[in-house]
Design an enzyme around this catalytic site. Structure first.
Site, PDB file in Angstrom:
ATOM      1  CE1 TYR A 141      19.837  17.524  50.381  1.00 16.87           C
ATOM      2  CE2 TYR A 141      21.011  16.891  48.485  1.00 16.87           C
ATOM      3  CZ  TYR A 141      19.967  16.991  49.256  1.00 16.87           C
ATOM      4  OH  TYR A 141      18.761  16.353  49.112  1.00 16.87           O
ATOM      5  CE  LYS A 188       6.596  25.266  51.801  1.00 19.33           C
ATOM      6  NZ  LYS A 188       5.202  24.500  51.168  1.00 19.33           N
ATOM      7  CG  ASP A 220       4.072  22.651  48.662  1.00 18.09           C
ATOM      8  OD1 ASP A 220       4.600  23.587  47.704  1.00 18.09           O
ATOM      9  OD2 ASP A 220       3.352  22.885  49.554  1.00 18.09           O
ATOM     10  CG  ASP A 244      18.533  14.780  45.938  1.00 16.12           C
ATOM     11  OD1 ASP A 244      18.746  14.116  44.831  1.00 16.12           O
ATOM     12  OD2 ASP A 244      18.591  14.359  46.970  1.00 16.12           O
ATOM     13  CG  ASP A 248      15.294  10.356  42.681  1.00 19.80           C
ATOM     14  OD1 ASP A 248      16.306  10.467  42.198  1.00 19.80           O
ATOM     15  OD2 ASP A 248      15.315   9.318  43.486  1.00 19.80           O
TER      16      ASP A 248
HETATM   17  C1  IPM Z   1      21.926  12.461  43.263  1.00 18.90           C
HETATM   18  C2  IPM Z   1      21.964  11.622  44.453  1.00 18.90           C
HETATM   19  C3  IPM Z   1      22.868  12.133  45.535  1.00 18.90           C
HETATM   20  C4  IPM Z   1      22.440  13.921  45.589  1.00 18.90           C
HETATM   21  C5  IPM Z   1      23.036  11.611  46.619  1.00 18.90           C
HETATM   22  C6  IPM Z   1      23.855   9.978  46.387  1.00 18.90           C
HETATM   23  C7  IPM Z   1      24.182  12.302  47.604  1.00 18.90           C
HETATM   24  O1  IPM Z   1      20.879  11.297  45.198  1.00 18.90           O
HETATM   25  O2  IPM Z   1      22.859  12.683  42.391  1.00 18.90           O
HETATM   26  O3  IPM Z   1      20.824  12.789  42.968  1.00 18.90           O
HETATM   27  O4  IPM Z   1      21.564  13.801  46.582  1.00 18.90           O
HETATM   28  O5  IPM Z   1      22.709  14.483  45.054  1.00 18.90           O
HETATM   29 MG    MG Z   2      19.092  12.218  43.868  1.00 17.69          MG
END
Ligand code: IPM
Ligand code: MG
Length: 352
Positions: A141, A188, A220, A244, A248
């Protein structure tokens, strides 16, 4: 006097932040006077008013603050701007980098009354209690990125120094020491050189933490194991992009991403924000779930200010309102009574 910079941001950020502040006022009572809360612009809202997603005044205030409370940022209105001006790359990532917030902590614990909100089976998620430690200021990133024209091509570089890897693994080991002493390092290593280096360092550091059971897992496989048998995890530590994606995914193990709080730390200094986005589709309708922000404020009390009891009280109040059946739309079942953002904030205050 300890300073807290408050950045509501965009979309539902404007609605959930007042609820978190309401809860902080209620839990701190008179002690609220000992803190200086100051609001600043960030994200699309800041672009509209100042032309910049991260105005210098906001950055300076965050640098001087002990803690930053952030709502959410971004939205379709700003999606067409050049990538580096958009709220994500123009404000959120630079804020993390400038404040040196390299350790992102996202705890996922099933709240019994929310089991039915998860899309996964009860027997799979009922005992989930894990935390993901994500590296936040390095990796792909933040590496060099660009395009070339001949032939048309693109690159994003994944770069880590040994020191960056060591300091995040240290947080992983120390978090594990305070929990069930199980650390799963996700990488990985079958493909990436960065992962092989990461693994070597993790193995080396494990000697300093003989009580911690260190395992390694490919990312994975980790995604699959998280939905197959999430109870096997205690602490997961991983690099920026893997973290990241996995956080989620892991949010659904706790019912909804609307419940997932997050702390981004550099020592005691922290930025606290819900893991979800600005949800433009429901913004301005009093529909958003403020609980992830309220729980992020609890993490702030615990990690930056050492107010563990107050943090516990907020977390208990959240569990209580959920047990009483209060639900925002994102965590409601077909038979549940749905309430709004403000009402959820009020219910938490009442439960304190
Ligand atoms: C998170 C979000 C951010 C990230 C985005 C909005 C850049 O998805 O905090 O997980 O990828 O870190
Ligand atoms: Mg995120």
């Amino acid at each position: 006097m300890p300073k807290i910079a408050v950045l509501p941001g965009d979309g539902i950020g404007q609605e959930i932040m007042p609820e978190a502040l309401k809860v902080l006022r209620a839990v701190l009572g008179d002690r609220i006077k000992d803190f200086e809360f100051q609001e600043y612009l960030v994200g699309g809202t800041a672009i509209d008013q100042t032309g910049k997603a991260l105005p210098p005044e906001t950055l300076k205030a965050c640098q001087e603050a002990d803690a930053v409370l952030l709502g959410a940022m971004g939205g379709p209105k700003w999606d067409k701007l050049p990538a580096e001006e958009r709220p994500e790359r123009g404000a959120l990532l630079p804020l993390r980098k400038e404040l040196g917030l390299y350790a992102n902590i996202r705890p996922v614990k099933m709240i019994p009354s929310l089991i039915s909100a998860s899309t996964l089976k009860e027997e799979v998620v009922k005992n989930v209690d894990l935390v993901v430690i994500r590296e936040l200021t390095g990796g792909i990133y933040f590496g060099e990125k660009g395009r070339k024209s001949d032939p048309p091509s693109v690159y994003d570089v994944l770069y880590y120094t040994e020191e960056e890897i060591r300091r995040i693994l240290k947080i992983g080991f120390e978090t594990a020491m305070n929990r069930k002493k199980k650390l799963c390092s996700v990488d990985k290593a079958n493909v990436l050189e960065s992962s092989r280096f990461w693994r070597e360092i993790a193995e080396d550091m494990a000697k300093e933490y003989p009580e911690v059971e260190l395992t390694h897992m490919y990312v994975d496989n980790a995604a699959m194991q998280l939905v197959r048998y999430p109870e096997q995890f205690d602490v997961i530590v991983t690099e920026n992009m893997f973290g990241d994606i996995l956080t989620d995914l892991a949010s659904m193990l706790g019912g909804s991403i609307g419940m997932l709080a997050s702390a981004s730390m550099n020592g005691k200094k922290g930025l606290y924000e819900p893991a979800h986005g600005s949800a433009p589709d429901i913004a301005g309708q009093n529909k958003a779930n403020p609980l992830a922000t309220i729980l992020s404020a609890a993490m702030m009390l615990r990690f930056t200010f050492g107010l563990d009891q107050d943090a516990d009280r907020i977390e208990q109040a959240v569990r209580k309102v959920l047990a009483q059946g209060y639900r925002t739309g994102d965590i409601a079942g077909p038979k549940d009574h749905v309430i709004g953002t403000k009402e959820m904030g009020d219910a938490v205050v009442a439960a304190l």
